[in-house]
Design an enzyme around this catalytic site. Structure first.
Site, PDB file in Angstrom:
ATOM      1  CG  ASP A  37      -0.339   0.770 -33.810  1.00  0.00           C
ATOM      2  OD1 ASP A  37      -0.073   2.056 -32.768  1.00  0.00           O
ATOM      3  OD2 ASP A  37      -1.070   0.894 -34.642  1.00  0.00           O
ATOM      4  CG  ASP A  61       9.261   1.547 -30.362  1.00  0.00           C
ATOM      5  OD1 ASP A  61       9.429   1.018 -32.023  1.00  0.00           O
ATOM      6  OD2 ASP A  61      10.188   1.830 -29.865  1.00  0.00           O
ATOM      7  CB  VAL A  62       8.049  -2.303 -35.526  1.00  0.00           C
ATOM      8  CG1 VAL A  62       6.770  -2.607 -36.117  1.00  0.00           C
ATOM      9  CG2 VAL A  62       8.186  -0.353 -36.339  1.00  0.00           C
ATOM     10  CG  ASN A  88       1.119  -1.343 -42.818  1.00  0.00           C
ATOM     11  OD1 ASN A  88       0.676  -0.296 -43.761  1.00  0.00           O
ATOM     12  ND2 ASN A  88      -0.094  -0.734 -42.256  1.00  0.00           N
ATOM     13  CE1 TYR A 153       8.023   6.713 -45.489  1.00  0.00           C
ATOM     14  CE2 TYR A 153       7.698   7.426 -47.614  1.00  0.00           C
ATOM     15  CZ  TYR A 153       7.095   6.424 -46.738  1.00  0.00           C
ATOM     16  OH  TYR A 153       5.651   5.958 -47.254  1.00  0.00           O
ATOM     17  CE  LYS A 157       7.315   2.921 -46.299  1.00  0.00           C
ATOM     18  NZ  LYS A 157       6.712   2.128 -45.932  1.00  0.00           N
ATOM     19  CB  THR A 188      -3.136   7.217 -43.999  1.00  0.00           C
ATOM     20  OG1 THR A 188      -1.450   8.325 -43.733  1.00  0.00           O
ATOM     21  CG2 THR A 188      -3.535   5.905 -44.674  1.00  0.00           C
TER      22      THR A 188
END
Length: 294
Positions: A37, A61-62, A88, A153, A157, A188
């Site tokens: 994360d 940091d992905v 994720n 987004y 996805k 969340t």
């Protein structure tokens, strides 16, 4: 609960929300976890909470290919192997429409939500080729229908879901299974963060959503991070050894159909077109039944 005894997992976006639930569920199921994360304080707290013999935090940091590769490499270095990857990490991305498209925001969203899934899988494969493994990717119900999230987004996805199917085919020769989870309305901080709220404010909004979200779906409650984490743990376990290339809705039934299909108090499109309320339709039905009996 799934059995992950002896398995080593990497989970990105692990310091909060669905990812945090994943750490909790995976550790309870017997796995050792590399938690990635950008929230360093929360990430280090995981090591304190579970112990470094079970959880190691790696700043990740992905959108950084170097950091994403490093977290995959960290698993065998810390715990001896890499058996599970859960790609994720995510964010709401740019909220702009097609007409107002923010091209820089588009690139950032695609890098965060789609490119990192490609790259995370790429960097995991060398560690899994010898004995197989399981890769889980977080998609969304916005991949199957409009109206749940902004367009960029949603397209990202959709890409995650389709990538998972294609990767499952390509990586089957190594006995690497790949599946996608499509979460529904989960309480969340991603919703508040997408509105530009601070992390604290976004967490508070998540609590509000948890209280009120049950009204909009057949299950009668808002989803919890553990709902998604339990599915991920199952897909990662040997019990799911015959499952690959799947897209798994975990959405409280919100995508089963329009509201009137499961809520008898809601008006249908036909009634709306006729200008008739559900109450008026019921009165007409009763009147017709009475006339038929007379």
């Amino acid at each position: 609960m799934a059995d992950l005894t002896g398995k080593v997992a990497v989970i990105t976006g692990a310091a909060s929300g669905i990812g945090l639930a994943g750490v909790e569920v995976f550790v309870a199921a017997g796995a050792k976890v590399i938690a990635g994360d950008i929230q360093d304080e929360k990430g280090r707290a995981l090591e304190t909470r579970f112990g470094k013999d079970k959880v190691r935090f790696v700043h990740c940091d992905v959108t950084s290919m170097d950091e994403l590769k490093a977290i995959m490499d960290a698993a065998p270095a810390a715990f001896g192997s890499l058996d599970i990857v859960w790609n994720n990490a995510g964010h709401g991305g740019t909220p702009t429409s097609v007409e107002e498209l923010d091209l820089d925001g588009y690139d950032q969203t695609m890098n965060l939500l789609l490119k990192q899934v490609f790259a995370g899988t790429k960097f995991a494969v060398p560690h899994m080729k010898a004995k197989g493994g399981a890769i889980i990717n977080t998609s969304s119900i916005s991949a199957v229908s409009a109206g749940y999230a902004p367009i960029t987004y949603s397209v990202a996805k959709k890409g995650v879901a389709h990538f998972s199917k294609l990767a499952a085919a390509e990586l089957s020769k190594y006995k690497i299974r790949v599946n996608a989870i499509l979460p529904g309305f989960i309480a969340t901080s991603i919703f508040g963060a997408s509105l530009g709220l601070s992390r604290e404010q976004a967490d508070q909004m998540a609590e509000m959503l948890a209280q009120g979200g049950g009204r909009i779906q057949p299950a009668g409650r808002t989803g919890k991070g553990t709902d998604i984490a339990e599915m991920a743990a199952f897909l990662a376990s040997d019990a799911a050894g015959f499952i690959t290339g799947g897209e798994f809705l975990v959405d409280g039934g919100i995508t089963v159909g329009p509201r009137h299909s499961w809520d008898e108090t809601a008006s249908s499109p036909v009634l709306d077109a006729l200008g008739i309320t559900p109450e008026q339709a019921e009165q007409l039905r009763l009147a017709q039944a009475a006339a038929a009996q007379s």
